[in-house]
Design a protein around this motif. Structure first.
Motif, PDB file in Angstrom:
ATOM      1  N   MET A 167      11.891  54.824  20.544  1.00 44.90           N
ATOM      2  CA  MET A 167      12.259  54.728  19.145  1.00 44.90           C
ATOM      3  C   MET A 167      12.383  56.151  18.604  1.00 44.90           C
ATOM      4  N   ALA A 168      13.446  56.408  17.839  1.00 46.66           N
ATOM      5  CA  ALA A 168      13.696  57.734  17.290  1.00 46.66           C
ATOM      6  C   ALA A 168      12.953  57.934  15.970  1.00 46.66           C
ATOM      7  N   THR A 169      12.665  59.186  15.693  1.00 40.76           N
ATOM      8  CA  THR A 169      12.066  59.554  14.409  1.00 40.76           C
ATOM      9  C   THR A 169      13.113  60.327  13.633  1.00 40.76           C
ATOM     10  N   ARG A 170      13.302  59.972  12.380  1.00 42.09           N
ATOM     11  CA  ARG A 170      14.302  60.608  11.514  1.00 42.09           C
ATOM     12  C   ARG A 170      13.618  61.208  10.298  1.00 42.09           C
ATOM     13  N   THR A 171      14.192  62.296   9.816  1.00 46.45           N
ATOM     14  CA  THR A 171      13.768  62.870   8.547  1.00 46.45           C
ATOM     15  C   THR A 171      14.915  62.663   7.576  1.00 46.45           C
ATOM     16  N   VAL A 172      14.632  62.056   6.453  1.00 44.33           N
ATOM     17  CA  VAL A 172      15.674  61.723   5.475  1.00 44.33           C
ATOM     18  C   VAL A 172      15.293  62.310   4.130  1.00 44.33           C
ATOM     19  N   ARG A 173      16.258  62.947   3.470  1.00 45.68           N
ATOM     20  CA  ARG A 173      16.027  63.469   2.128  1.00 45.68           C
ATOM     21  C   ARG A 173      16.513  62.417   1.122  1.00 45.68           C
ATOM     22  N   LEU A 174      15.657  62.085   0.183  1.00 43.04           N
ATOM     23  CA  LEU A 174      15.991  61.096  -0.835  1.00 43.04           C
ATOM     24  C   LEU A 174      15.886  61.737  -2.218  1.00 43.04           C
ATOM     25  N   ASP A 175      16.833  61.400  -3.076  1.00 47.82           N
ATOM     26  CA  ASP A 175      16.708  61.873  -4.452  1.00 47.82           C
ATOM     27  C   ASP A 175      15.648  61.032  -5.162  1.00 47.82           C
ATOM     28  N   ASP A 176      15.342  61.386  -6.393  1.00 53.98           N
ATOM     29  CA  ASP A 176      14.259  60.704  -7.114  1.00 53.98           C
ATOM     30  C   ASP A 176      14.518  59.209  -7.276  1.00 53.98           C
ATOM     31  N   ASP A 177      15.774  58.845  -7.571  1.00 56.95           N
ATOM     32  CA  ASP A 177      16.100  57.421  -7.752  1.00 56.95           C
ATOM     33  C   ASP A 177      15.911  56.637  -6.456  1.00 56.95           C
ATOM     34  N   ALA A 178      16.393  57.189  -5.359  1.00 59.37           N
ATOM     35  CA  ALA A 178      16.255  56.500  -4.074  1.00 59.37           C
ATOM     36  C   ALA A 178      14.785  56.385  -3.674  1.00 59.37           C
ATOM     37  N   GLU A 179      14.026  57.436  -3.925  1.00 63.86           N
ATOM     38  CA  GLU A 179      12.596  57.408  -3.606  1.00 63.86           C
ATOM     39  C   GLU A 179      11.881  56.345  -4.435  1.00 63.86           C
ATOM     40  N   ALA A 180      12.241  56.242  -5.718  1.00 63.85           N
ATOM     41  CA  ALA A 180      11.631  55.229  -6.585  1.00 63.85           C
ATOM     42  C   ALA A 180      12.007  53.827  -6.109  1.00 63.85           C
ATOM     43  N   THR A 181      13.253  53.643  -5.710  1.00 64.51           N
ATOM     44  CA  THR A 181      13.692  52.336  -5.195  1.00 64.51           C
ATOM     45  C   THR A 181      12.937  51.987  -3.919  1.00 64.51           C
ATOM     46  N   LEU A 182      12.786  52.957  -3.034  1.00 65.29           N
ATOM     47  CA  LEU A 182      12.060  52.721  -1.788  1.00 65.29           C
ATOM     48  C   LEU A 182      10.607  52.338  -2.066  1.00 65.29           C
ATOM     49  N   ARG A 183       9.956  53.054  -2.954  1.00 63.69           N
ATOM     50  CA  ARG A 183       8.564  52.731  -3.295  1.00 63.69           C
ATOM     51  C   ARG A 183       8.471  51.341  -3.913  1.00 63.69           C
ATOM     52  N   ASP A 184       9.441  51.003  -4.783  1.00 60.82           N
ATOM     53  CA  ASP A 184       9.443  49.685  -5.423  1.00 60.82           C
ATOM     54  C   ASP A 184       9.621  48.576  -4.383  1.00 60.82           C
ATOM     55  N   LEU A 185      10.553  48.760  -3.445  1.00 64.34           N
ATOM     56  CA  LEU A 185      10.771  47.761  -2.398  1.00 64.34           C
ATOM     57  C   LEU A 185       9.539  47.613  -1.519  1.00 64.34           C
ATOM     58  N   GLN A 186       8.907  48.721  -1.217  1.00 64.17           N
ATOM     59  CA  GLN A 186       7.694  48.681  -0.400  1.00 64.17           C
ATOM     60  C   GLN A 186       6.588  47.917  -1.129  1.00 64.17           C
ATOM     61  N   ARG A 187       6.426  48.205  -2.414  1.00 64.86           N
ATOM     62  CA  ARG A 187       5.393  47.533  -3.212  1.00 64.86           C
ATOM     63  C   ARG A 187       5.677  46.038  -3.308  1.00 64.86           C
ATOM     64  N   ARG A 188       6.941  45.678  -3.579  1.00 64.53           N
ATOM     65  CA  ARG A 188       7.288  44.278  -3.782  1.00 64.53           C
ATOM     66  C   ARG A 188       7.242  43.451  -2.504  1.00 64.53           C
ATOM     67  N   THR A 189       7.535  44.080  -1.360  1.00 66.16           N
ATOM     68  CA  THR A 189       7.559  43.320  -0.103  1.00 66.16           C
ATOM     69  C   THR A 189       6.277  43.455   0.695  1.00 66.16           C
ATOM     70  N   GLY A 190       5.504  44.499   0.425  1.00 62.48           N
ATOM     71  CA  GLY A 190       4.299  44.739   1.200  1.00 62.48           C
ATOM     72  C   GLY A 190       4.594  45.257   2.604  1.00 62.48           C
ATOM     73  N   GLN A 191       5.842  45.665   2.844  1.00 67.94           N
ATOM     74  CA  GLN A 191       6.234  46.156   4.163  1.00 67.94           C
ATOM     75  C   GLN A 191       6.136  47.677   4.212  1.00 67.94           C
ATOM     76  N   SER A 192       6.134  48.201   5.417  1.00 66.62           N
ATOM     77  CA  SER A 192       6.102  49.654   5.592  1.00 66.62           C
ATOM     78  C   SER A 192       7.442  50.250   5.182  1.00 66.62           C
ATOM     79  N   ILE A 193       7.429  51.553   4.918  1.00 69.63           N
ATOM     80  CA  ILE A 193       8.674  52.247   4.586  1.00 69.63           C
ATOM     81  C   ILE A 193       9.675  52.084   5.723  1.00 69.63           C
ATOM     82  N   SER A 194       9.202  52.215   6.953  1.00 69.28           N
ATOM     83  CA  SER A 194      10.099  52.086   8.108  1.00 69.28           C
ATOM     84  C   SER A 194      10.763  50.718   8.149  1.00 69.28           C
ATOM     85  N   ASN A 195      10.000  49.668   7.888  1.00 67.96           N
ATOM     86  CA  ASN A 195      10.568  48.327   7.930  1.00 67.96           C
ATOM     87  C   ASN A 195      11.560  48.115   6.785  1.00 67.96           C
TER      88      ASN A 195
END
Length: 87
Positions: free
Chosen positions: A1-29
């Motif tokens: 499995m590969a490891t990636r580094t991704v740059r996210l702007d503030d909006d994308a980071e907020a969306t990612l955190r929100d999705l993680q909170r709402r689904t209870g899944q890891s950032i990777s998932n």
């Protein structure tokens, strides 16, 4: 499995955190599911029939700017030429 580094702007980071909170899944998932969903969306666009592509364009009326439906193209062209030269 590969490891990636991704740059996210503030909006994308907020969306990612929100999705993680709402689904209870890891950032990777969440990211994997997002990639699969985006891929499926692109695949769906590729499978559009010509009529569906036309509908998405939002052109006015039946046939957009066409003077006649494609099944009548030869007849319509003959009519247009006849009218133009009968003036």
């Amino acid at each position: 499995m590969a490891t990636r580094t991704v740059r996210l702007d503030d909006d994308a980071e907020a969306t990612l955190r929100d999705l993680q909170r709402r689904t209870g899944q890891s950032i990777s998932n969440v990211m994997r599911r997002a990639l699969r969903a985006y891929s499926a969306e692109l695949d769906a666009d590729v499978r559009l029939r010509p009529a569906e592509v036309y509908e998405k364009l939002g052109l006015p009326g039946e046939g957009g700017y066409a003077l006649a439906p494609a099944v009548r193209a030869k007849e319509a062209l003959a009519e247009i030429i006849r009218k133009k030269h009968s003036r």
